[in-house]
Each structure stands twice: as structure tokens, then as C-alpha cells.
Design a protein around this motif. Structure first.
Motif: not given
Length: 174
Positions: A79-81, A101-102, A107-108, A129-134
Motif C-alpha cells: 500500500h502507499s500508506n 522506495y524513493r 527504477k526502470e 492514489t497508490a498508482v500516483k504515489h509510486y
């Protein structure tokens, strides 16, 4: 034994996926396996499936070596949270996963696997939201996955996103 089996069959295969349990819990053995494959069957594509346990954080230089020497890593952050991710995993991480992760290089080479679970990642807003986060972290390969572990936790991606997938494999596939 794994290396010998791969070497004996290397002419018949093109890719090896190392998955779990959790491969990075055995960092030294994982590194040795990758070295062996690269030495005896350099043509084989090597993929790893992981949740990036604390050993990836604690042994970051070794983790980077693995990234440099494999072709693909499928990362399942849950999860992104991070509070929700810890509930899904059933334990606290012991390190700041989102910062980790950041800071992952290359990352490719990564794909993010977002597992949809009722009560955790189960609405269109949560998924987007999770897709946008990653994606904002630099990950471009993001998979949204339906999970079939327990019927009561199943979430239909088609229903949640309001789409119809034409693939014969749409029901139950990423």
C-alpha cells in the motif's frame, strides 16, 4: 543444487524468476546464486519478486549490487500508506519503507505490484492514489493485482475501476 539444475537446463530456458518466501532474507545466498547464473548462463534473464524486507535497507550496498546484476525486480509494497501496509503485512517494518522506495536506484528495472484487498486497497480513489504515489516516486511499471487468497478479501478490478477487460485472462489476473 539450484545452480546445477539451471546450468543443466540453461539451453532450454531464457529466464529465471527468484521468488519466495522472501529472497532478500538470504542476501548472501541470493548474491551467490546471481553470480553463479551470470557466470555459467549469462544469457538468462534474472527476475526477483520481493517485498524489500529490512535486509535491503540494512545492506543497501548489497541490494544495489543485486539491482545492477538482475534484469527485473517486482516489488510489492502492499500500500502507499505505510500504516495500512503494515496491517496487511502483519508487522511493523522497522525502517521507513517509503523513503527507502524513493531512494531506490534504477527504477526502470522495477515493477510495483499493488495487491487489491477488501478493506485495504479496494476503491478507485485508493487505487489511483497508490498508482500516483509510486509513479511520482519514479516507478513507471505499476501493476494492479487481484488477489484470490480469501474470497472475503477479493476485489474485482473491473468493478472497482468500472472497466471491462477483453482478455480471456481478465478475471483473476493482474
Amino acid at each position: 543444487a539450484i545452480t546445477e539444475t539451471l546450468i543443466g537446463r540453461a539451453q532450454f530456458i531464457s529466464e529465471v524468476t527468484i521468488s519466495g518466501g522472501e529472497p532478500f532474507l538470504f542476501m548472501d545466498s541470493l548474491i551467490q546464486l546471481i553470480k553463479n547464473i551470470r557466470s555459467f548462463a549469462p544469457h538468462l534473464k534474472i527476475d526477483i519478486m520481493t517485498a524489500c524486507p529490512k535486509t535491503c535497507h540494512d545492506r543497501f550496498e548489497d541490494f544495489k549490487w543485486v539491482i545492477d546484476n538482475v534484469d527485473y525486480i517486482g516489488l510489492t509494497p502492499q500500500h502507499s500508506n505505510e500504516l495500512i501496509a503494515e496491517k496487511i503485512r502483519g508487522h511493523k517494518s522497522g525502517y521507513d519503507r517509503q523513503t527507502f522506495y524513493r531512494n531506490i536506484p534504477h527504477k526502470e528495472k522495477f515493477g510495483i505490484n499493488l495487491n487489491c484487498w477488501k478493506g485495504y486497497l479496494d476503491t478507485k480513489e485508493d487505487i489511483l492514489t497508490a498508482v500516483k504515489h509510486y509513479n511520482d516516486m519514479g516507478f513507471e511499471n505499476i501493476r494492479i493485482c487481484e488477489m484470490f487468497d480469501k474470497d472475503e478479501l477479493f476485489v474485482s478490478i473491473e468493478e472497482v475501476l468500472g472497466i471491462k477487460m477483453n482478455s480471456a485472462f481478465a478475471s483473476g489476473c493482474s
